[in-house]
Scaffold this active site. Sequence first.
Site, PDB file in Angstrom:
ATOM      1  N   ASP A  43      29.874  40.050  54.076  1.00  0.00           N
ATOM      2  CA  ASP A  43      30.294  41.456  53.965  1.00  0.00           C
ATOM      3  C   ASP A  43      31.364  41.763  54.996  1.00  0.00           C
ATOM      4  OD1 ASP A  43      28.597  43.966  52.476  1.00  0.00           O
ATOM      5  OD2 ASP A  43      30.047  44.564  54.012  1.00  0.00           O
ATOM      6  N   ASP A  69      36.011  39.416  54.050  1.00  0.00           N
ATOM      7  CA  ASP A  69      36.770  40.363  53.221  1.00  0.00           C
ATOM      8  C   ASP A  69      37.058  39.608  51.922  1.00  0.00           C
ATOM      9  OD1 ASP A  69      38.554  41.917  51.861  1.00  0.00           O
ATOM     10  OD2 ASP A  69      39.908  42.242  53.557  1.00  0.00           O
ATOM     11  N   VAL A  70      36.463  40.041  50.823  1.00  0.00           N
ATOM     12  CA  VAL A  70      36.570  39.275  49.570  1.00  0.00           C
ATOM     13  C   VAL A  70      38.001  39.153  49.059  1.00  0.00           C
ATOM     14  CG1 VAL A  70      34.227  39.674  48.693  1.00  0.00           C
ATOM     15  CG2 VAL A  70      36.040  41.318  48.152  1.00  0.00           C
ATOM     16  N   ASN A  96      29.597  40.641  44.230  1.00  0.00           N
ATOM     17  CA  ASN A  96      29.108  42.023  44.141  1.00  0.00           C
ATOM     18  C   ASN A  96      29.998  43.028  44.874  1.00  0.00           C
ATOM     19  OD1 ASN A  96      26.902  44.261  44.245  1.00  0.00           O
ATOM     20  ND2 ASN A  96      27.306  43.773  46.390  1.00  0.00           N
ATOM     21  N   TYR A 163      39.485  51.692  38.727  1.00  0.00           N
ATOM     22  CA  TYR A 163      38.102  51.183  38.717  1.00  0.00           C
ATOM     23  C   TYR A 163      37.773  50.606  37.338  1.00  0.00           C
ATOM     24  CZ  TYR A 163      33.080  50.952  39.711  1.00  0.00           C
ATOM     25  OH  TYR A 163      31.785  50.513  39.912  1.00  0.00           O
ATOM     26  N   LYS A 167      36.906  46.654  36.378  1.00  0.00           N
ATOM     27  CA  LYS A 167      35.567  46.319  35.874  1.00  0.00           C
ATOM     28  C   LYS A 167      35.646  45.714  34.461  1.00  0.00           C
ATOM     29  CE  LYS A 167      33.388  47.387  39.593  1.00  0.00           C
ATOM     30  NZ  LYS A 167      32.755  46.324  40.405  1.00  0.00           N
ATOM     31  N   VAL A 196      23.693  54.027  40.228  1.00  0.00           N
ATOM     32  CA  VAL A 196      22.644  53.501  41.107  1.00  0.00           C
ATOM     33  C   VAL A 196      22.826  54.174  42.467  1.00  0.00           C
ATOM     34  CG1 VAL A 196      21.682  51.408  42.154  1.00  0.00           C
ATOM     35  CG2 VAL A 196      22.866  51.246  39.946  1.00  0.00           C
ATOM     36  N   THR A 198      23.576  54.354  45.780  1.00  0.00           N
ATOM     37  CA  THR A 198      24.133  53.556  46.875  1.00  0.00           C
ATOM     38  C   THR A 198      25.219  54.409  47.532  1.00  0.00           C
ATOM     39  OG1 THR A 198      25.976  52.651  45.609  1.00  0.00           O
ATOM     40  CG2 THR A 198      23.875  51.453  45.456  1.00  0.00           C
TER      41      THR A 198
HETATM   42  N1  LIG Z   1      26.270  52.300  42.653  1.00  0.00           N
HETATM   43  C1  LIG Z   1      26.640  52.418  41.392  1.00  0.00           C
HETATM   44  O1  LIG Z   1      26.375  53.454  40.726  1.00  0.00           O
HETATM   45  C2  LIG Z   1      27.367  51.287  40.724  1.00  0.00           C
HETATM   46  C3  LIG Z   1      27.488  51.329  39.317  1.00  0.00           C
HETATM   47  C4  LIG Z   1      28.152  50.289  38.684  1.00  0.00           C
HETATM   48  C5  LIG Z   1      28.657  49.238  39.411  1.00  0.00           C
HETATM   49  N2  LIG Z   1      28.526  49.225  40.775  1.00  0.00           N
HETATM   50  C6  LIG Z   1      29.105  48.081  41.483  1.00  0.00           C
HETATM   51  O2  LIG Z   1      28.126  47.507  42.310  1.00  0.00           O
HETATM   52  C7  LIG Z   1      28.772  46.786  43.367  1.00  0.00           C
HETATM   53  C8  LIG Z   1      28.099  47.116  44.685  1.00  0.00           C
HETATM   54  O3  LIG Z   1      28.344  48.465  44.997  1.00  0.00           O
HETATM   55  P1  LIG Z   1      27.248  49.451  45.609  1.00  0.00           P
HETATM   56  O4  LIG Z   1      27.005  50.502  44.606  1.00  0.00           O
HETATM   57  O5  LIG Z   1      26.114  48.682  46.174  1.00  0.00           O
HETATM   58  O6  LIG Z   1      28.134  50.119  46.759  1.00  0.00           O
HETATM   59  P2  LIG Z   1      28.000  50.160  48.341  1.00  0.00           P
HETATM   60  O7  LIG Z   1      29.226  50.861  48.801  1.00  0.00           O
HETATM   61  O8  LIG Z   1      26.663  50.725  48.720  1.00  0.00           O
HETATM   62  O9  LIG Z   1      28.022  48.641  48.775  1.00  0.00           O
HETATM   63  C9  LIG Z   1      29.203  47.876  48.704  1.00  0.00           C
HETATM   64  C10 LIG Z   1      29.139  46.750  49.728  1.00  0.00           C
HETATM   65  O10 LIG Z   1      30.361  46.006  49.617  1.00  0.00           O
HETATM   66  C11 LIG Z   1      30.926  45.847  50.921  1.00  0.00           C
HETATM   67  N3  LIG Z   1      32.390  45.719  50.807  1.00  0.00           N
HETATM   68  C12 LIG Z   1      33.313  46.660  50.503  1.00  0.00           C
HETATM   69  N4  LIG Z   1      34.554  46.145  50.530  1.00  0.00           N
HETATM   70  C13 LIG Z   1      34.415  44.824  50.835  1.00  0.00           C
HETATM   71  C14 LIG Z   1      35.324  43.743  50.992  1.00  0.00           C
HETATM   72  N5  LIG Z   1      36.658  43.913  50.872  1.00  0.00           N
HETATM   73  N6  LIG Z   1      34.837  42.523  51.288  1.00  0.00           N
HETATM   74  C15 LIG Z   1      33.493  42.335  51.445  1.00  0.00           C
HETATM   75  N7  LIG Z   1      32.580  43.313  51.342  1.00  0.00           N
HETATM   76  C16 LIG Z   1      33.043  44.543  51.022  1.00  0.00           C
HETATM   77  C17 LIG Z   1      30.480  47.085  51.676  1.00  0.00           C
HETATM   78  O11 LIG Z   1      30.539  46.920  53.083  1.00  0.00           O
HETATM   79  C18 LIG Z   1      29.053  47.273  51.158  1.00  0.00           C
HETATM   80  O12 LIG Z   1      28.139  46.517  51.901  1.00  0.00           O
HETATM   81  C19 LIG Z   1      30.247  47.183  43.294  1.00  0.00           C
HETATM   82  O13 LIG Z   1      30.976  46.143  42.684  1.00  0.00           O
HETATM   83  C20 LIG Z   1      30.235  48.422  42.420  1.00  0.00           C
HETATM   84  O14 LIG Z   1      31.456  48.617  41.756  1.00  0.00           O
HETATM   85  C21 LIG Z   1      27.894  50.227  41.431  1.00  0.00           C
END
Ligand SMILES: NC(=O)c1ccc[n+]([C@@H]2O[C@H](COP(=O)([O-])OP(=O)(O)OC[C@H]3O[C@@H](n4cnc5c(N)ncnc54)[C@H](O)[C@@H]3O)[C@@H](O)[C@H]2O)c1
Length: 297
Positions: A43, A69-70, A96, A163, A167, A196, A198
């Site tokens: 992360d 950093d991905v 993720n 976004y 996706k 979700v 978060t």
């Molecule tokens: N929460 C939702 O409603 C939802 C719905 C559909 C899809 N998603 C997807 O789920 C995935 C996870 O998101 P989440 O909801 O847990 O959000 P979140 O913001 O709670 O967690 C995201 C994590 O990714 C890390 N991150 C951000 N940029 C980064 C980078 N450049 N390199 C490495 N790490 C990085 C952050 O520090 C964090 O720990 C994402 O791909 C998001 O698009 C989330």
Amino acid sequence: MSQENSTSQFQGKTAIISGGAEGIGLSIAKALGEQQMNVVLADIDKDNLERARLELQSLGVPVLAVSLDVADEGQWQSAAEAAVERFGKIHMVVNNAGVGGDSGPIESQEKEGWQWALDVNLMGVVYGAKVIVPLIKEHGEGGWIINVASMAGMGGVPYSGAYNATKAAVVALSEAWSEELKSKSIHVAVLCPAFVQTRIYDSERNRPAQYKSKTLRPGDESSFSKRAREMVQNGIDGALVGKRVVEALNEGELYIFTHPNYRPVVQYRSARIDEAFVNAGKSPLLQHLVDQKLDML
Ligand SMILES: NC(=O)c1ccc[n+]([C@@H]2O[C@H](COP(=O)([O-])OP(=O)(O)OC[C@H]3O[C@@H](n4cnc5c(N)ncnc54)[C@H](O)[C@@H]3O)[C@@H](O)[C@H]2O)c1
């Protein structure tokens, strides 16, 4: 940690999870830990990463935390090296990490915001697979690529172009890789959650300086992003998602859904596409193609 499945196919294997420090990534990490996997949390947020590492460690999960950093392929290489040094092999990558990107009408979207979403949500997934797949092929034991897309990848959501685009691309990549990697016993799955609980609505916290908007002021929030934040805050419990991923992987699913109530959205889109094919089939311009067989089917 209790062993939920004594004959788990995951037992003793190693997963690397980008964005594993919180949210959906951490939920997946815990669920895989319950399956007796070794877990590598990767992360960009170092403080949360350490917190997550300690949490998994306290649950008895063999865990390594690496800064990543991905959007930087070189950092993926270093993370993979650290994982192999600690656990010997990698069997699974969970791509993720993701960010919400900017939202608003088309003309307000700036190139910095587009680039940020593309680099993290799309290239982050590409680099993760590019670096980890050769390592899985090398040991020959098979494995998994889990890409985290979204319901937004299954149909357009207005005012959310970058976004959506990233996706949808992740869904397409996953479908392509699934075919490509079948013969190597690498299973590909794409997770498509709706809302979700978060901190995705506050992705701005992880936005590096080079992607900052030249005109938008910090704290500016469109009415669309306010609504999206409310939807996320009213979303399903994040803890469900990791368990759902394990359940679906055990079924060998390509598409992993967490919200069965969103089925009509996909059905509506599929019906519109099918209807457009029916119309194309009626066109006098295209009659020579109507009965032509496809080699690929
Ligand atoms: N929460 C939702 O409603 C939802 C719905 C559909 C899809 N998603 C997807 O789920 C995935 C996870 O998101 P989440 O909801 O847990 O959000 P979140 O913001 O709670 O967690 C995201 C994590 O990714 C890390 N991150 C951000 N940029 C980064 C980078 N450049 N390199 C490495 N790490 C990085 C952050 O520090 C964090 O720990 C994402 O791909 C998001 O698009 C989330």
